[in-house]
Design an enzyme around this catalytic site. Structure first.
Site, PDB file in Angstrom:
ATOM      1  N   ARG A  11      39.902 -29.165-122.949  1.00  0.00           N
ATOM      2  CA  ARG A  11      40.998 -28.579-122.175  1.00  0.00           C
ATOM      3  C   ARG A  11      40.458 -27.676-121.065  1.00  0.00           C
ATOM      4  O   ARG A  11      40.938 -27.710-119.940  1.00  0.00           O
ATOM      5  CB  ARG A  11      41.925 -27.781-123.094  1.00  0.00           C
ATOM      6  CG  ARG A  11      43.102 -27.188-122.383  1.00  0.00           C
ATOM      7  CD  ARG A  11      43.913 -26.299-123.353  1.00  0.00           C
ATOM      8  NE  ARG A  11      44.728 -25.375-122.626  1.00  0.00           N
ATOM      9  CZ  ARG A  11      44.307 -24.257-122.051  1.00  0.00           C
ATOM     10  NH1 ARG A  11      43.057 -23.896-122.124  1.00  0.00           N
ATOM     11  NH2 ARG A  11      45.131 -23.475-121.397  1.00  0.00           N
ATOM     12  N   ALA A  26      43.793 -28.113-100.929  1.00  0.00           N
ATOM     13  CA  ALA A  26      44.096 -27.026 -99.994  1.00  0.00           C
ATOM     14  C   ALA A  26      43.200 -27.126 -98.758  1.00  0.00           C
ATOM     15  O   ALA A  26      43.670 -26.977 -97.623  1.00  0.00           O
ATOM     16  CB  ALA A  26      43.924 -25.665-100.676  1.00  0.00           C
ATOM     17  N   TRP A  27      41.925 -27.396 -98.962  1.00  0.00           N
ATOM     18  CA  TRP A  27      40.986 -27.503 -97.838  1.00  0.00           C
ATOM     19  C   TRP A  27      41.364 -28.679 -96.929  1.00  0.00           C
ATOM     20  O   TRP A  27      41.361 -28.553 -95.710  1.00  0.00           O
ATOM     21  CB  TRP A  27      39.560 -27.666 -98.352  1.00  0.00           C
ATOM     22  CG  TRP A  27      38.565 -27.815 -97.238  1.00  0.00           C
ATOM     23  CD1 TRP A  27      38.037 -28.984 -96.763  1.00  0.00           C
ATOM     24  CD2 TRP A  27      38.014 -26.773 -96.442  1.00  0.00           C
ATOM     25  NE1 TRP A  27      37.180 -28.719 -95.727  1.00  0.00           N
ATOM     26  CE2 TRP A  27      37.144 -27.369 -95.500  1.00  0.00           C
ATOM     27  CE3 TRP A  27      38.153 -25.392 -96.433  1.00  0.00           C
ATOM     28  CZ2 TRP A  27      36.427 -26.629 -94.568  1.00  0.00           C
ATOM     29  CZ3 TRP A  27      37.438 -24.650 -95.505  1.00  0.00           C
ATOM     30  CH2 TRP A  27      36.587 -25.270 -94.582  1.00  0.00           C
ATOM     31  N   GLU A  30      45.589 -28.030 -95.659  1.00  0.00           N
ATOM     32  CA  GLU A  30      46.134 -26.757 -95.181  1.00  0.00           C
ATOM     33  C   GLU A  30      45.192 -26.084 -94.184  1.00  0.00           C
ATOM     34  O   GLU A  30      44.168 -25.515 -94.565  1.00  0.00           O
ATOM     35  CB  GLU A  30      46.396 -25.812 -96.364  1.00  0.00           C
ATOM     36  CG  GLU A  30      47.344 -26.353 -97.403  1.00  0.00           C
ATOM     37  CD  GLU A  30      48.766 -26.536 -96.880  1.00  0.00           C
ATOM     38  OE1 GLU A  30      49.154 -25.809 -95.941  1.00  0.00           O
ATOM     39  OE2 GLU A  30      49.478 -27.410 -97.404  1.00  0.00           O
ATOM     40  N   ALA A  32      45.741 -23.363 -92.500  1.00  0.00           N
ATOM     41  CA  ALA A  32      45.719 -21.917 -92.743  1.00  0.00           C
ATOM     42  C   ALA A  32      44.719 -21.574 -93.843  1.00  0.00           C
ATOM     43  O   ALA A  32      43.998 -20.575 -93.751  1.00  0.00           O
ATOM     44  CB  ALA A  32      47.112 -21.410 -93.108  1.00  0.00           C
ATOM     45  N   PHE A  33      44.652 -22.401 -94.874  1.00  0.00           N
ATOM     46  CA  PHE A  33      43.693 -22.181 -95.953  1.00  0.00           C
ATOM     47  C   PHE A  33      42.264 -22.231 -95.421  1.00  0.00           C
ATOM     48  O   PHE A  33      41.439 -21.375 -95.745  1.00  0.00           O
ATOM     49  CB  PHE A  33      43.887 -23.216 -97.063  1.00  0.00           C
ATOM     50  CG  PHE A  33      42.898 -23.095 -98.185  1.00  0.00           C
ATOM     51  CD1 PHE A  33      43.117 -22.206 -99.225  1.00  0.00           C
ATOM     52  CD2 PHE A  33      41.743 -23.863 -98.205  1.00  0.00           C
ATOM     53  CE1 PHE A  33      42.196 -22.080-100.261  1.00  0.00           C
ATOM     54  CE2 PHE A  33      40.824 -23.747 -99.225  1.00  0.00           C
ATOM     55  CZ  PHE A  33      41.052 -22.854-100.265  1.00  0.00           C
ATOM     56  N   GLU A  36      41.607 -19.103 -93.271  1.00  0.00           N
ATOM     57  CA  GLU A  36      41.505 -17.898 -94.086  1.00  0.00           C
ATOM     58  C   GLU A  36      40.263 -17.915 -94.969  1.00  0.00           C
ATOM     59  O   GLU A  36      39.653 -16.866 -95.209  1.00  0.00           O
ATOM     60  CB  GLU A  36      42.770 -17.735 -94.940  1.00  0.00           C
ATOM     61  CG  GLU A  36      43.982 -17.379 -94.100  1.00  0.00           C
ATOM     62  CD  GLU A  36      45.307 -17.590 -94.799  1.00  0.00           C
ATOM     63  OE1 GLU A  36      46.335 -17.260 -94.180  1.00  0.00           O
ATOM     64  OE2 GLU A  36      45.332 -18.090 -95.944  1.00  0.00           O
ATOM     65  N   GLU A  72      47.862 -17.552-100.476  1.00  0.00           N
ATOM     66  CA  GLU A  72      47.954 -18.741 -99.618  1.00  0.00           C
ATOM     67  C   GLU A  72      48.050 -20.017-100.449  1.00  0.00           C
ATOM     68  O   GLU A  72      48.825 -20.923-100.129  1.00  0.00           O
ATOM     69  CB  GLU A  72      46.751 -18.813 -98.674  1.00  0.00           C
ATOM     70  CG  GLU A  72      46.795 -19.986 -97.716  1.00  0.00           C
ATOM     71  CD  GLU A  72      47.979 -19.942 -96.771  1.00  0.00           C
ATOM     72  OE1 GLU A  72      48.688 -20.969 -96.663  1.00  0.00           O
ATOM     73  OE2 GLU A  72      48.212 -18.897 -96.144  1.00  0.00           O
ATOM     74  N   LEU A 119      37.036   1.609 -93.704  1.00  0.00           N
ATOM     75  CA  LEU A 119      36.060   1.711 -92.622  1.00  0.00           C
ATOM     76  C   LEU A 119      36.223   3.008 -91.836  1.00  0.00           C
ATOM     77  O   LEU A 119      35.233   3.650 -91.470  1.00  0.00           O
ATOM     78  CB  LEU A 119      36.158   0.489 -91.707  1.00  0.00           C
ATOM     79  CG  LEU A 119      35.760  -0.846 -92.344  1.00  0.00           C
ATOM     80  CD1 LEU A 119      35.908  -1.983 -91.356  1.00  0.00           C
ATOM     81  CD2 LEU A 119      34.345  -0.796 -92.910  1.00  0.00           C
TER      82      LEU A 119
END
Length: 124
Positions: A11, A26-27, A30, A32-33, A36, A72, A119
């Site tokens: 599992r 996603a890669w 997307e 945006a992915f 980001e 995202e 920063l």
């Protein structure tokens, strides 16, 4: 009612395989992915290399962009499910997509705020 199926180590292996499939999807699907993720890698390396940061500040600088990636991915999952239901316009579908987008936007703002505060505190 209990679920039947794969248990134990198999599992865990399957869950890892599905997670990698999700990251690959996603890669591939997307933009945006991809943008980001590239920014997240740059920010992570920068946070690791910055001098004069305490451990907690460094951790926050690394963690925040990765949380953007999580949100995202969730937003992309919402969009995929909504798009699967049909091409016709639906108020609830539009709202779901807008809410997912808003979640990413808020996470980006939070990330920027954390970076600016840390920063500024460490270098100004």
């Amino acid at each position: 009612m209990s679920k039947t199926g794969v248990t134990g180590f198999k599992r865990i292996v399957n869950a890892g395989k599905y997670s990698l499939q999700g990251l690959k999807a996603a890669w591939i699907n997307e933009a945006a992915f991809r943008q980001e993720l590239i920014l997240t890698v740059i920010m992570t390396v920068t946070a690791i290399l910055l001098p004069r940061l305490d451990v907690l500040s460094r951790l926050l600088l690394v963690l925040m962009p990765w949380l953007v990636m999580v949100v995202e991915i969730l937003n992309s999952a919402i969009e995929a499910v909504v798009d699967r239901t049909g091409d016709e316009w639906n108020e609830l579908s539009g709202r779901a997509k807008d809410l997912g987008s808003a979640a990413v936007f808020i996470m980006l703002l939070l990330t920027a705020a954390v970076w600016i505060v840390i920063l500024f505190n460490c270098y100004i």
